[in-house]
Design a protein around this motif. Structure first.
Motif, PDB file in Angstrom:
ATOM      1  N   ASP A 298       0.815  -1.217   0.000  1.00  0.00           N
ATOM      2  CA  ASP A 298       0.000   0.000   0.000  1.00  0.00           C
ATOM      3  C   ASP A 298       0.844   1.261   0.000  1.00  0.00           C
ATOM      4  O   ASP A 298       0.523   2.253  -0.662  1.00  0.00           O
ATOM      5  CB  ASP A 298      -0.939   0.004   1.208  1.00  0.00           C
ATOM      6  CG  ASP A 298      -2.087  -0.983   1.047  1.00  0.00           C
ATOM      7  OD1 ASP A 298      -2.344  -1.389  -0.108  1.00  0.00           O
ATOM      8  OD2 ASP A 298      -2.710  -1.337   2.062  1.00  0.00           O
ATOM      9  N   SER A 299       1.951   1.224   0.754  1.00  0.00           N
ATOM     10  CA  SER A 299       2.799   2.420   0.852  1.00  0.00           C
ATOM     11  C   SER A 299       3.405   2.781  -0.505  1.00  0.00           C
ATOM     12  O   SER A 299       3.482   3.952  -0.882  1.00  0.00           O
ATOM     13  CB  SER A 299       3.914   2.195   1.882  1.00  0.00           C
ATOM     14  OG  SER A 299       4.699   1.067   1.526  1.00  0.00           O
ATOM     15  N   THR A 300       3.836   1.753  -1.244  1.00  0.00           N
ATOM     16  CA  THR A 300       4.408   1.987  -2.578  1.00  0.00           C
ATOM     17  C   THR A 300       3.345   2.482  -3.536  1.00  0.00           C
ATOM     18  O   THR A 300       3.574   3.394  -4.330  1.00  0.00           O
ATOM     19  CB  THR A 300       5.033   0.693  -3.134  1.00  0.00           C
ATOM     20  OG1 THR A 300       5.961   0.181  -2.199  1.00  0.00           O
ATOM     21  CG2 THR A 300       5.729   0.959  -4.456  1.00  0.00           C
ATOM     22  N   VAL A 304       3.366   6.136  -5.596  1.00  0.00           N
ATOM     23  CA  VAL A 304       3.299   6.276  -7.050  1.00  0.00           C
ATOM     24  C   VAL A 304       2.091   7.130  -7.444  1.00  0.00           C
ATOM     25  O   VAL A 304       2.178   7.991  -8.335  1.00  0.00           O
ATOM     26  CB  VAL A 304       3.228   4.894  -7.728  1.00  0.00           C
ATOM     27  CG1 VAL A 304       2.988   5.040  -9.232  1.00  0.00           C
ATOM     28  CG2 VAL A 304       4.508   4.123  -7.472  1.00  0.00           C
ATOM     29  N   GLU A 305       0.968   6.905  -6.786  1.00  0.00           N
ATOM     30  CA  GLU A 305      -0.219   7.697  -7.077  1.00  0.00           C
ATOM     31  C   GLU A 305       0.037   9.179  -6.811  1.00  0.00           C
ATOM     32  O   GLU A 305      -0.386  10.048  -7.593  1.00  0.00           O
ATOM     33  CB  GLU A 305      -1.408   7.202  -6.249  1.00  0.00           C
ATOM     34  CG  GLU A 305      -1.973   5.871  -6.732  1.00  0.00           C
ATOM     35  CD  GLU A 305      -3.123   5.377  -5.871  1.00  0.00           C
ATOM     36  OE1 GLU A 305      -3.910   4.539  -6.372  1.00  0.00           O
ATOM     37  OE2 GLU A 305      -3.227   5.812  -4.710  1.00  0.00           O
ATOM     38  N   LYS A 306       0.759   9.480  -5.728  1.00  0.00           N
ATOM     39  CA  LYS A 306       1.069  10.874  -5.400  1.00  0.00           C
ATOM     40  C   LYS A 306       1.973  11.505  -6.456  1.00  0.00           C
ATOM     41  O   LYS A 306       1.820  12.678  -6.820  1.00  0.00           O
ATOM     42  CB  LYS A 306       1.740  10.951  -4.021  1.00  0.00           C
ATOM     43  CG  LYS A 306       0.813  10.689  -2.843  1.00  0.00           C
ATOM     44  CD  LYS A 306      -0.301  11.734  -2.772  1.00  0.00           C
ATOM     45  CE  LYS A 306      -1.229  11.472  -1.594  1.00  0.00           C
ATOM     46  NZ  LYS A 306      -2.365  12.440  -1.575  1.00  0.00           N
ATOM     47  N   ASN A 365      -8.148  19.934  -7.089  1.00  0.00           N
ATOM     48  CA  ASN A 365      -7.879  18.714  -6.334  1.00  0.00           C
ATOM     49  C   ASN A 365      -7.846  17.548  -7.318  1.00  0.00           C
ATOM     50  O   ASN A 365      -8.832  17.281  -8.001  1.00  0.00           O
ATOM     51  CB  ASN A 365      -8.951  18.469  -5.279  1.00  0.00           C
ATOM     52  CG  ASN A 365      -8.673  17.209  -4.470  1.00  0.00           C
ATOM     53  OD1 ASN A 365      -7.583  17.035  -3.932  1.00  0.00           O
ATOM     54  ND2 ASN A 365      -9.661  16.318  -4.410  1.00  0.00           N
ATOM     55  N   ILE A 366      -6.700  16.874  -7.420  1.00  0.00           N
ATOM     56  CA  ILE A 366      -6.514  15.771  -8.361  1.00  0.00           C
ATOM     57  C   ILE A 366      -6.351  14.474  -7.585  1.00  0.00           C
ATOM     58  O   ILE A 366      -5.533  14.396  -6.660  1.00  0.00           O
ATOM     59  CB  ILE A 366      -5.283  15.985  -9.261  1.00  0.00           C
ATOM     60  CG1 ILE A 366      -5.257  17.404  -9.838  1.00  0.00           C
ATOM     61  CG2 ILE A 366      -5.244  14.937 -10.357  1.00  0.00           C
ATOM     62  CD1 ILE A 366      -6.332  17.706 -10.821  1.00  0.00           C
ATOM     63  N   ASN A 367      -7.115  13.458  -7.955  1.00  0.00           N
ATOM     64  CA  ASN A 367      -7.001  12.140  -7.323  1.00  0.00           C
ATOM     65  C   ASN A 367      -6.729  11.074  -8.382  1.00  0.00           C
ATOM     66  O   ASN A 367      -7.493  10.942  -9.340  1.00  0.00           O
ATOM     67  CB  ASN A 367      -8.292  11.785  -6.580  1.00  0.00           C
ATOM     68  CG  ASN A 367      -8.481  12.622  -5.333  1.00  0.00           C
ATOM     69  OD1 ASN A 367      -7.736  12.490  -4.375  1.00  0.00           O
ATOM     70  ND2 ASN A 367      -9.481  13.496  -5.362  1.00  0.00           N
TER      71      ASN A 367
END
Length: 381
Positions: A298-300, A304-306, A365-367
């Motif tokens: 999850d941390s990785t 990457v998403e960030k 705001n980008i997700n």
């Protein structure tokens, strides 16, 4: 009248009706006598005149093989110069035998010089009045002369049809959603600024390269967006089928877009107007250049998403700044959302909306949501 006789009468009426309906068309014309227009190019000429280049499809000769396999040129371009499109059209008929049929016209390309000089609503007035030309015909702006886009060194294609097919596919966020004559008219009549796909010609080949910005008050070309700015615009509007985003960093990850959900929310407080843009993007990992990468952690995944979110946010922020600071027009639909949610406010500000938009606050705001890792989920050192 007995039942048998009544039945015979009905059978006779049905036969007569079929004979009428199955009669061949009285206005039949051989296909060889009809000139099918595939596309048109409009350019500025000396003395304030206009040139119109019509691209005709050349029918295949009998025994010439399958379409695209004959090795012969599949089109013919006819150019004429005049003061307006109507007289130019009549002059064109003097250069080619047979009648002109425009129902299969796919594209209209307008040259850069002409687009800067003339009100385009006036320029294309004929297209909206001609019953042969369909409202679904797509409109483009050419970098330089428009007639160059209707040329190709390949003998087995019709350039107008090829441009149309690429535009319809829209397989990248670096391309605009196609704009038809009908959509263009709705923008012009509402005095809304808008964008059209730009075409460039390099070594005889046409490329989709950036966008032309049309100012709503004048319906004239005022500038261009590059491919990166089109990416940002597509993220703002959500008008894209697919594409990719490169994560920030020396070792990038390429994120393939599968779905974009964009929402522009207007806020009105007294005389102050502001907007909040929320963009949610779902997609998959298409390519990974990191040395060590385990997406099942999850941390990785969040990291990457960030990284991808930072790049997407950078594209959006740059495009908004370009609209407000450099071009001074709203081409992303912020004003339209204000019209929908606050119609009374819109009535007050619509006359000078582009000018007001320059100083309007826009927060974002980008997700990013990675929903698929491809065939490889984990890579070891």
């Amino acid at each position: 009248m007995n039942k048998q006789r009544m039945k015979n009468v009905w059978v006779g009426m049905i036969i007569c009706l079929n004979l009428i309906l199955l009669t061949s068309c009285w206005s039949y014309r051989p296909i060889e006598d009809v000139n099918f227009v595939a596309g048109a190019a409009l350019d500025a000429e000396k003395g304030g005149k206009i040139s119109s280049t019509l691209q005709y499809v050349v029918p295949h000769e009998k025994g010439g093989g399958q379409a695209g396999m004959s090795g012969h040129k599949q089109y013919e371009n006819i150019k004429e110069v005049g003061d307006a499109l109507e007289p130019i059209g009549w002059e064109t008929t003097l250069k080619k035998e047979g009648s002109i049929f425009g129902a299969h016209e796919k594209i209209v390309v307008i040259g850069e010089e002409l687009a800067r000089k003339i009100d385009m609503e006036q320029l294309v007035d004929l297209y909206y009045r001609d019953i042969d030309i369909r409202g679904s015909t797509l409109v483009f702006i050419a970098d330089g002369k428009a007639n160059k886009t209707l040329e190709s060194e390949a003998p087995d294609i019709v350039p107008s049809y090829r441009i149309n097919e690429i535009a319809i596919q829209q397989l990248s966020t670096r391309m605009l959603r196609q704009t038809s004559l009908v959509v263009m008219l709705s923008k012009m009549e509402s005095d809304s600024s808008f964008v059209l796909q730009r075409l460039t010609t390099e070594k005889g080949e046409v490329k989709f390269d950036g966008a032309a910005v049309i100012k709503g008050k004048t319906n004239k070309l005022i500038g261009f967006l590059n491919k990166k700015e089109i990416e940002g615009l597509n993220l703002i509007t959500g008008d894209s089928k697919t594409g990719s985003i490169r994560s920030q960093g020396k070792k990038p990850v390429y994120f393939q877009i599968q779905q974009i959900k964009s929402k522009i929310t207007p806020y009105v407080k007294g005389e102050n107007i502001s907007f909040h843009l929320n963009v949610s993007i779902d997609g998959r990992i298409a390519e990974d250049w990191k040395q060590s990468f385990n997406l099942f952690k999850d941390s990785t995944l969040k990291q990457v998403e960030k990284e991808i979110e930072k790049e997407a946010d950078s594209l959006v922020e740059h495009t908004i700044n370009r609209m407000q600071d450099d071009l001074g027009v709203d081409i992303a639909g912020f004003g339209n959302e204000l019209r929908i949610h606050h119609p009374r406010v819109w009535q007050r500000v619509k006359k000078d909306w582009d000018e007001r938009f320059k100083t309007t606050s826009v927060t974002t705001n980008i997700n990013i949501h990675i929903t698929d890792y491809g065939m490889i989920g984990e890579r070891n050192k």
